[in-house]
Scaffold this motif. Structure first.
Motif, short mmCIF file in Angstrom:
data_model
loop_
_atom_site.label_atom_id
_atom_site.label_comp_id
_atom_site.label_asym_id
_atom_site.label_seq_id
_atom_site.Cartn_x
_atom_site.Cartn_y
_atom_site.Cartn_z
N LEU A 121 0.76 -1.32 0.04
CA LEU A 121 0.00 -0.05 -0.06
C LEU A 121 0.98 1.31 0.11
N MET A 122 1.90 1.17 0.74
CA MET A 122 2.78 2.24 0.96
C MET A 122 3.60 2.58 -0.49
N ALA A 123 3.77 1.59 -1.24
CA ALA A 123 4.42 1.87 -2.43
C ALA A 123 3.48 2.43 -3.44
N GLY A 124 2.32 1.77 -3.45
CA GLY A 124 1.29 2.24 -4.30
C GLY A 124 0.78 3.75 -3.98
N VAL A 125 0.76 4.16 -2.84
CA VAL A 125 0.69 5.63 -2.18
C VAL A 125 1.54 6.55 -3.06
N ILE A 126 2.98 6.08 -2.82
CA ILE A 126 4.01 6.73 -3.26
C ILE A 126 4.20 6.76 -4.84
N GLU A 127 3.94 5.58 -5.23
CA GLU A 127 3.84 5.76 -6.82
C GLU A 127 3.06 6.57 -7.40
N GLY A 128 1.88 6.63 -7.10
CA GLY A 128 0.82 7.49 -7.80
C GLY A 128 0.33 8.81 -7.33
N TRP A 129 1.07 9.36 -6.19
CA TRP A 129 0.96 10.84 -5.62
C TRP A 129 1.23 11.79 -6.81
N SER A 130 0.36 12.83 -6.71
CA SER A 130 0.37 13.86 -7.34
C SER A 130 1.02 15.29 -6.34
N LYS A 131 1.09 16.40 -7.22
CA LYS A 131 1.53 17.55 -6.52
C LYS A 131 0.44 17.97 -5.54
#
Length: 1842
Positions: A286-296
């Motif tokens: 989940l952590m990797a998914g959040v970091i991979e997809g976040w935007s400004k």
């Protein structure tokens, strides 16, 4: 059983949509979002499409993405699309297009334009049936808006999907489903959850997601997950929840174009993490998914989500590599983490990130190391995790291969800052702990980083001479560098010691050489260094070599290896000396070896232990040598050069004998504890403190003192601040015993502060030597201990005062630590030292200048925090008192004693000479200090002194000015504390007469303007009242007078508390004293004693804050004694504030009401017995006032009562009585008295005696004052007093009063009110009430009783009937016989008649059928009253209506014989009410009365219609129709409205049975117009009202028709048509032709109304009247004859009826050639009649257009219509041609493209009209062309015409 073929046919029919019946098709077509089913059913697809396209275009302007649907869903060709004949693929494409469109308009569903567009999808594509799921899911986010109810209302229940079945209860009736229902369904039905998720993700994938949808989905998902997590089913299998929500998270976390949805996913993750146990693998994913997809936009909440996920990880492993790389891409990550850390925990994220960074192969660059530094130094982090990061950091640094020197420098500086602990001491502590206990090679680490890990390394200056400086960029090897350094060293020097105060130029290069030698593994280089002549050729007792080594090992700026090497070298030197039998005393090394034993590094401590062992051995060896041979010369190492040759520091060193030094080492026991000292650096401090302290037994006190002098001299002499600090710490551990007493604290302290510029000499020097200045100052000051004899304390005070240094204000740090030290040692100081110190501190705090305010503040802080002896306070207060007296004497306000002491004279002299502000300031400070103390026995002695100071301060109050208030508060507060202490002590009754000065206190209260001072003074008075009441009582009245004028007005909680305390504690001793003085005399004396006190409170009443009045007066009354003084307070309030006789304005009324309410509230605070006693005393006061008795209590209560006039006395009595009436009118008092009287004990007898006395007094006053205002108020008091009794006792008193007294009417009124309000009367009460009814009835039969009294009696009988009638019908029946007699119903007074009828109405409800015997005596008389006219009869009529309505409702069958009379009376009353209106000037009141009459009359008629037989009622109404017509329009309207109501409630069978009678009636009613015209003299109806009556006739007849069937209605219809045609059989002149059309008008209006309501059911009836209709159209108007108004109206009535028939024709009646061919020529030819009236054109146009619309299926008929219209276009009349063009225009508007087929034959006519002579016709023709080209195409018709 059906055959298989039949079953197949049934299935095919069920599956086919097109096989439904026409009715079903119409029903399906009527489903609409915008229109009602009735409206929708009449619309064609073209109309619907045009509306939808309009809305769609508005949507396209808002969102151009919708434009693509112009070519599909909203294209003109979509009108011909039929989804039920398309292929499956086409329908799938259509569904996709619809779903996509719904997603796009989702954010705009609340716009009208969106609903218009959806109307097309519903009406054409039936999306509510075929796309139900998509439609509902699109609108579900708006489930709380009314638009959702519209959507759900069109969903067929059968079309509702199973997954959305939870919406079924909300379909009928349409209701908005609550969110809770949606959440519940999502939780219970996984399919619904999946469906909603799929829908939302689909919209999201098409980039159509909008705020409403996202916020709704996230909100319900979060709530659903939260609910799921609490259910047992999901708690057992939490993975089910993860599976449900995982698709949302997978797609949502990547939705960078929709940050709102991303943030919603973070919320979902938060819920999952908080509610479910998730393993680390899932958390990492989940952590990797959040970091991979976040935007400004979403990075901040995303980072918070990542922090939460990291926080939940159970392992302490680093973050996943992908997560670390993603995080490092963020700019400003470190600052973001710091800011987040202030709001919530991010320690696991930060620690995992730091460990992840340090775990990489290339962990170090400048940015990452700075990030790790920020994590370690600025973030809150648990100890264990910070330790993990530090361990990893050290490991990574040790293994790192620093290719970049900038990175090495950055890492080195980081370790230095970390070790310093400048930002977090925890990190420094952990680092030092790791370096000592984790087995890490700290030396290698330091050498690798080329730094010292404790503090920032001191800059190594360039060496003297030509020796090159060693830098990190030097390319030579270590040995070459060392050789260069050796070669640069001089062979000799004049320097003797490196501990000298002056800096050594040789030290830097020597230090570099030593550092380089210590960094090499072998000892060769070290031997080379110390083998140089510079070292080797010096005698053993010289200080040069060992002071250099001391300089190295005592400085924390050198690496550990270097410091250990220095100690090791020193050990070698000492050992060599011992081995060579050289007699050298190395005692001067001892202090510095002890410092090394306290070093933080274990390696250093271990080498120091070796040095100490060698030193001990050396001393032992020297001592033994001396014993053997005293002739051997004794050498003391560095005796003359320790701190430089011939320096003061060297001379000031205190030396010990060698034996003493040996004993010191042995006595301290250091050698025995070396192993412990090596392990723990703090051991050495404990060892020295114990050995030289009081408990140390190894040395004598003399040796301890010598040792202390020896160590302290080194402290003073050493110039190296780091060394000085370490020595101070060692010395300051000794706090007791001879050594502590011998400590030269003053010398140490003065040596430190007595410098020219403290900042330069001390503060900046500490900064240069990397020493904490605050720590140094603390240790310097701590040298002053508890054994100080005053000199050290005085020095501390002088430091606080700022006497040292050029800039005293810059010794801020020293002042603070001096203050702290004084507080620490204060309790151990001797008394005289405390006195002196306190005096000096007080001087400092009061005599400092304004710019030295911080100095005075610090001195004051010390005084506040130490225990100052009471003797000091007495001395200070005595000095202040003397100073004040001197000041008073100088002002001429007080005497000066001749026998003053010398001290007093000096104080007075000082007070005279010094400014007054200093004396007052000093006194204020002393009082503040005294106030902060807890009061004890010794403080009692200050009481007299305090009052003395208070008196003197009051003498000079005007001179003091603003600060007087605060000063007085201090004095009064201290005095209050002392008095309260005396009150609570074991012996509060001590003699205080000489100590307390009440006069001073009263003067203070009266003189000051400060509310705070007044409150303090009053609290002191209250406290003194407990301990010395006799002193206070002499001054109590001035105090309360002052309170009334001032304190009572304050609106704050503290003032309220003060007042309450004063009242509660001062008044009781006052009352007790008055009782004692009166010696049980009459109450007059006691009242006289407190009258002035109470008067002060009463006078202040209006100034007391409203919300505090009640509580204050209740407390005052209770404290005085309510039994004795409640009546006094109430009387004074009433007399003072009632406005009787002075003003009658609204303000006066409100003021009276306020005081009445207040008085009642005060009285209600006490028991019933107390209040009744107060009532008795209160009435006595009233009697005194009225009888003018000067010796009574009233003379003390009321001012100047003896001199007032009789009229004024009456006014006062009136005020008092009004207050008494209010007090007695209390539900609480009534309850209390009733409960106490029912107990039957002694208390009840006492209450009864009070009541008797009060009643006797009232009766006496009533007999004396039998009329006027006093009598009226006495009546009110009597009523309220009687209201206190129980019902049986109350009835007894009433029975007496109504027999013969002045209170008969008031008694009856009280009786009535009591009976009405007695909700739960028991048996005795009921019997008592019923028992008095004969006497009440006797009043009605008596001829002597006035009408008013009889009216009161009737009211009582009515109330008794209502209350007890159903339980005691016999009693009510007897009373009814009296009511119908001459005394009530048959009395000439109308008011009595009205009351009697009302009473009979209530009796009817109670007696029901038992009322029959009195019907013959009452109903005829009542009907006579109804028929009797006259002005003012409306009230009588109203009462009759109510009475008759009750009878009809109760016994309807027995009222049939009176039915016609009742109806006639009802009709007749309409005229009477109008007469009332016309005859009265007060129009508004009479109109209201008339409205009531109409309402009551309607109620009677409604009851007749509901309760009585329908046939009888209809017969009676038919019989009374003529009477109603004669009575006028109002009666007719009432008649018809009643009949309409009756027909609406009657069932079909009843109406059908009555149809002959109804037919006759309506034939008569429909002829109302003719009746009015023919009988104008007999009928009182204006012609203007006929239309309204006819409209009512028609709607009433419609109610009848609704209940008939075709069999009955057809003959009736024919009879009506014949009736209408009969009028044409009469021959009349042309002048009277209007008479012929009266029936036709109403008949066709009725026919039109039937068509509008019954639609096509009536159309076929036109076959019976078609001929007559055509005849009427042809004969009513003629171009030759001028039309009359009635003929035009008749013509229009026929047109309207025909037009409605055309519109509602669904059975092709008018399409039939038989009917069409008859009617159309006449109708179309009627266009030639347009010139006769402007009213004809529009109705004719509408009729022709609707005829064409109904015949749309027949081209021949349409052509016939068009031909006829075209023919008219060539008429000679302009009006006719214009009308024909307008008809053609409307035909094109209505028929559209269907009418284009007739265009060829129309073109020539249009061409002719374009050249018409009339401009208006030409313009209208141009508009016609434009309309045609809308369907044909722009310019097409113009081409034809050309």
């Amino acid at each position: 059983m059906a055959s298989s073929l039949a079953q197949q046919l049934q299935r095919i029919a069920a599956a086919s949509v097109n096989t439904v019946s026409a009715e079903r098709q119409k029903q399906l077509h009527s489903v609409s979002l915008l229109y009602t089913p009735g409206q929708a059913s009449t619309q064609d697809l073209t109309t619907i499409y045009s509306i939808a396209v309009e809305g769609f275009r508005e949507l396209v302007e808002l969102d151009p993405a919708l434009r693509k649907y112009e070519r599909s869903l909203f294209s003109p060709s979509s009108i011909s699309v039929d989804r039920f004949v398309q292929t499956k693929a086409d329908n799938l494409e259509l569904d996709r297009s619809i779903d996509d469109f719904l997603g796009l308009i989702g954010p705009r569903l609340l716009l009208k334009s969106a609903i218009k567009a959806l109307e097309w999808l519903v009406r054409k594509f039936r999306i509510h049936e075929q796309n139900t799921t998509s439609l509902l899911l699109t609108f579900l986010p708006y489930h709380g808006h009314p638009v959702f109810t519209r959507i759900i209302s069109i969903i067929p229940p059968k079309s509702l999907p199973i997954t959305l079945s939870f919406l079924a209860p909300y379909i009928s009736p349409p209701t908005c489903p609550p969110r809770a229902s949606i959440i519940k369904s999502l939780t219970a039905h996984p399919d619904f959850f999946s469906l909603l998720t799929t829908h939302v993700l689909g919209v999201l994938s098409r980039n159509h997601a909008h705020h409403v949808l996202v916020s709704f989905y996230i909100a319900v998902t979060v709530e659903t997950l939260n609910r799921m997590c609490t259910l047992a089913t999901y708690r057992k299998n939490p993975e089910d929840i993860i599976i449900k929500v995982m698709p949302t998270l997978i797609q949502g976390l990547k939705a960078q174009k929709n940050p709102e949805f991303q943030i919603g996913c973070y919320m979902i993750i938060t819920v999952l993490v908080a509610k479910l146990p998730l393993d680390d693998k899932l958390l990492d994913s989940l952590m990797a998914g959040v970091i991979e997809g976040w935007s400004k936009v979403s990075v901040s909440p995303a980072l918070a989500c990542v922090a939460l996920l990291a926080q939940e990880r159970t392992s302490r492993k680093p973050l996943p590599l992908e997560a670390v790389k993603g995080l490092l891409k963020l700019e400003g990550l470190g600052q973001m983490l710091v800011e987040m850390g202030t709001k919530y925990r991010v320690d696991e994220l930060a620690a995992g990130l730091a460990i992840g960074i340090l775990s990489q192969k290339r962990a170090f660059d400048v940015e990452t190391i700075r990030l790790v530094e920020k994590i370690l130094l600025e973030l809150n982090m648990p100890y264990a995790r910070r330790k993990d990061v530090l361990v990893k950091l050290i490991q990574a640094t040790t293994k790192a291969n620093f290719e970049n020197e900038d990175v090495r420098t950055e890492v080195a500086e980081f370790f230095v800052r970390l070790a310093e602990g400048s930002k977090t001491r925890q990190a420094a502590k952990i680092l030092h702990s790791l370096l000592q206990s984790e087995g890490l090679d700290i030396e290698t680490l330091e050498l690798s980083l080329q730094t010292v890990i404790k503090q920032a390394p001191a800059a190594i200056e360039a060496p003297v001479g030509n020796a090159p400086a060693v830098t990190a960029s030097t390319l030579k090897g270590p040995k070459e560098i060392f050789q260069d350094l050796l070669s640069s060293l001089p062979k000799d020097t004049t320097e003797t010691s490196f501990l000298a105060p002056s800096s050594s130029p040789l030290l830097p290069v020597l230090s570099q050489a030593f550092l380089q030698a210590s960094s090499l593994a072998s000892n060769v280089e070290m031997n080379k260094l110390f083998g140089l002549p510079l070292f080797s050729k010096r005698p053993a007792n010289e200080a040069f070599t060992l002071t250099f080594l001391i300089k190295i090992w005592t400085s924390s700026t050198y690496p550990v290896l270097s410091r250990a090497a220095a100690l090791s070298q020193a050990n070698k030197i000492i050992g060599a000396t011992t081995a060579a039998n050289i007699k050298v005393d190395y005692q001067a090394l001892l202090p510095y070896v002890l410092i090394a034993l306290a070093d933080q590094r274990k390696k250093v401590r271990a080498e120091a232990a070796n040095v100490l062992i060698s030193l001990n051995a050396c001393l032992k060896h020297v001592e033994s040598l001396r014993k053997k041979d005293k002739s051997i010369p004794m050498q003391v190492w560095a005796f003359e050069t320790l701190f430089g040759k011939d320096t003061k520091q060297t001379g000031d060193v205190k030396w010990m004998e060698t034996t003493e030094a040996r004993k010191l080492v042995r006595g301290l026991g250091i050698v025995d504890t070396l192993e412990e000292a090596v392990v723990d650096g703090a051991v050495i401090y404990r060892t020295v403190a114990h050995g030289l302290g009081r408990d140390g037994e190894g040395m004598k006190n003399g040796l301890k003192g010598t040792a202390m002098a020896f160590l302290a001299s080194h402290v003073i002499a050493t110039s190296d601040l780091s060394t000085k600090l370490q020595l101070l710490k060692l010395v300051n551990t000794i706090v007791s015993g001879a050594a502590a007493k011998a400590k030269p604290a003053v010398t140490i302290l003065r040596d430190w502060v007595d410098v020219e510029d403290y900042t330069i000499s001390r503060v900046e020097a500490c900064a240069q030597d990397k020493v904490d200045a605050m720590e140094m100052e603390k240790e310097i000051v701590c040298s002053v201990g508890k054994f100080d004899k005053g000199e050290g304390v005085e020095l501390l005070v002088n430091i606080i005062k700022g006497e040292y240094g050029v800039h005293p204000n810059k010794i801020g740090g020293m002042r603070k630590v001096s203050c702290v030290r004084l507080r620490e040692i204060w309790s151990a100081l001797k008394g005289e030292v405390k006195t002196i110190a306190a005096q000096r501190l007080l001087d400092v705090s009061t005599e400092s200048e304004e710019e030295e305010i911080d100095i005075s503040g610090e001195a004051m802080d010390v005084l506040r925090n130490v225990n100052i002896p009471m003797e000091v306070f007495e001395q200070w207060l005595q000095e202040s008192l003397i100073a004040l007296k001197g000041w008073t004497a100088n002002l001429g306000r007080g005497p000066v004693a001749d026998n003053d002491t010398q001290a007093a004279k000096r104080a007075r002299a000082n007070s005279s000479a010094s400014p007054v502000g200093i004396s007052i300031n000093r006194l204020t400070v002393v009082l503040e200090l005294l106030e902060s103390r807890s009061v004890g026995e010794k403080d009692v002695g200050l009481l007299k002194l305090g009052f003395g100071i208070l008196g003197e301060v009051m003498n000079v109050a005007s001179e003091i000015g603003v600060g007087i208030g605060y000063l007085l508060q201090l004095i009064l507060g201290i005095l209050s504390s002392i008095v309260n202490y005396i009150k609570n002590s074991d012996s509060p009754k001590r003699k205080l007469d000489g100590s307390i000065r009440a006069d001073v206190l009263v003067n203070c209260i009266r003189s000051t303007q400060s509310p705070q001072v007044q409150n303090r003074a009053l609290l002191l008075v209250a406290a003194l009242a407990d301990v010395a009441p006799e002193i206070v009582l002499h001054s109590v009245m001035p105090i309360f007078t002052f309170m009334g004028a001032n304190v009572l007005r304050q609106d704050d909680e503290y003032s309220a508390h003060v007042i309450e305390q004063t009242v509660q504690r001062v008044i009781p001793p006052l009352v007790k004293s008055l009782h004692r003085q009166a010696q049980a005399s009459s109450a007059v004396g006691i009242v006289a004693g407190v009258a002035e006190l109470v008067s002060s409170f009463v006078t202040a009443y209006i100034h007391i804050p409203v919300h505090r009045r009640s509580r204050l007066f209740i407390k005052l009354t209770d404290t005085l004694g309510a039994d004795e003084f409640l009546y006094v307070i109430l009387a004074m309030l009433a007399e003072k504030y009632f406005e009787v006789g002075q003003s009658s304005g609204l303000g006066a009324i409100e003021k009276d009401q306020e005081i009445v309410t207040f008085g009642k509230g005060v009285a209600n605070a006490f028991g019933g017995e107390t209040q009744l006693l107060a009532v008795v005393n209160y009435l006595d006061i009233i009697k005194e006032v009225l009888q003018n008795r000067p010796e009574g209590v009233s003379s003390y209560i009321f001012d100047n009562i003896k001199e007032v006039t009789t009229e004024t006395r009456a006014t006062i009595a009136l005020k008092l009585l009004r207050m008494l009436a209010s007090v007695l009118d209390s539900e609480k008092l009534r309850t209390q008295v009733g409960r106490r009287l029912g107990e039957g004990d002694m208390d009840s007898e006492r209450i009864r005696s009070y009541f008797t006395s009060a009643l006797e007094n009232l009766l006496a006053l009533g007999s004396e004052y039998s009329d006027g205002n006093l009598h009226n108020v006495l009546v009110l008091v009597m009523e309220n007093l009687l209201g206190l009794l129980s019902t049986p006792e109350f009835v007894k008193v009433i029975e007496t009063l109504i027999t013969n007294s002045q209170f008969r009417r008031s008694a009856l009124a009280t009786f009535k009110e009591r009976v009405a309000s007695d909700y739960r009367a028991d048996g005795p009460s009921r019997l008592a009430v019923l028992g008095i009814t004969p006497k009440i009835a006797a009043i009605l039969t008596s001829n002597e009783c006035p009408v008013e009294l009889k009216a009161d009696a009737l009211s009582c009988i009515t109330t008794i009937t209502t209350k007890y009638g159903k339980r005691q019908p016999d009693v009510v029946f007897d009373l009814a016989q009296t009511v119908i007699g001459e005394g009530a119903l048959r009395n000439a007074d109308q008011g009595l008649r009205v009351m009697a009828l009302v009473c009979l109405t209530d009796m009817t409800a109670c007696l029901a059928g038992r009322i029959l015997p009195i019907i013959p005596k009452t109903v005829p008389f009542s009907l006579e009253l109804l028929e009797t006219g006259g002005v003012g009869k409306s009230l009588v009529h109203n009462a009759v209506f109510v009475f008759l309505e009750a009878l009809v409702n109760t016994i309807p069958s027995f009222m049939s014989s009176y039915l016609q009379k009742m109806l006639k009376g009802a009709w007749a009353s309409t005229i009477e009410s109008e007469a009332d209106v016309e005859s009265d000037d007060e129009d508004e009141i009479e109109v209201n009365t008339d409205a009531v009459t109409r309402e009551l009359r309607a109620g009677l008629l409604d009851m007749i219609a509901k309760k009585m037989d329908v046939k009888a009622v209809i017969g009676a109404m038919a019989a009374t129709w003529t009477d109603a017509v004669k009575l006028g329009s109002a009666a007719v309207k009432e008649h018809l409205a009643t009949l309409k109501s009756l027909l609406s409630t009657a069932n079909k069978s009843q109406v059908q049975k009555m149809h002959p009678l109804l037919t006759g009636f309506f034939l008569q009613a429909f002829d109302i117009r003719k009746q009015v015209l023919e009988k104008k003299q007999e009928v009182d109806i204006d012609e203007s009202e006929v239309d309204e009556i006819e409209e009512l006739c028609l709607t009433t007849a419609l109610q009848m028709v609704m209940k008939l069937n075709d069999t009955i209605f057809k003959p009736m219809f024919l009879k009506f048509s014949d009736w209408a045609a009969d009028e044409f059989k009469v021959e009349v002149d042309m002048a009277d032709r209007d008479v012929l059309f009266q029936r036709s008008i109403i008949f066709y209006n009725w026919l039109n109304l039937l068509s509008e309501n019954l639609k096509s059911l009536v159309t076929e009836y036109y076959s019976f009247i078609l001929t007559s209709s055509i005849s009427l159209l042809t004969t009513a108007l003629s171009p030759k004859d001028p039309p009359s108004p009635h003929s035009i109206t008749a013509f229009l009535s026929v047109l309207r009826a025909l037009t409605t028939s055309f519109t509602t024709d669904t059975r092709d009646f008018w399409t039939s050639p038989v009917h069409f061919n008859q009617l159309s020529p006449v109708l179309l030819s009627s266009l030639s009649l347009v010139p006769l009236s402007p009213l004809l054109a529009t109705p004719l146009t509408t009729a022709i257009v609707e005829l064409a619309s109904s015949c749309a299926s027949s081209e021949d008929q349409l052509k016939a219509i068009n031909t006829a219209v075209l023919k008219v276009m060539r008429s000679e009349s302009v009006e006719v041609r214009l009308a024909a063009v307008k008809v053609e225009m409307k035909l094109y508007e209505k028929m559209g493209e269907e009418w284009l087929g007739l265009l060829p034959e129309t073109v020539p006519y249009i061409a002719e009209l374009l050249e018409d002579d009339s401009d208006e016709v030409e313009r209208e023709t141009q508009r016609l062309i434009g309309k045609i080209e809308e369907f044909l195409g722009e310019g097409e018709l113009q081409g034809m015409l050309q």
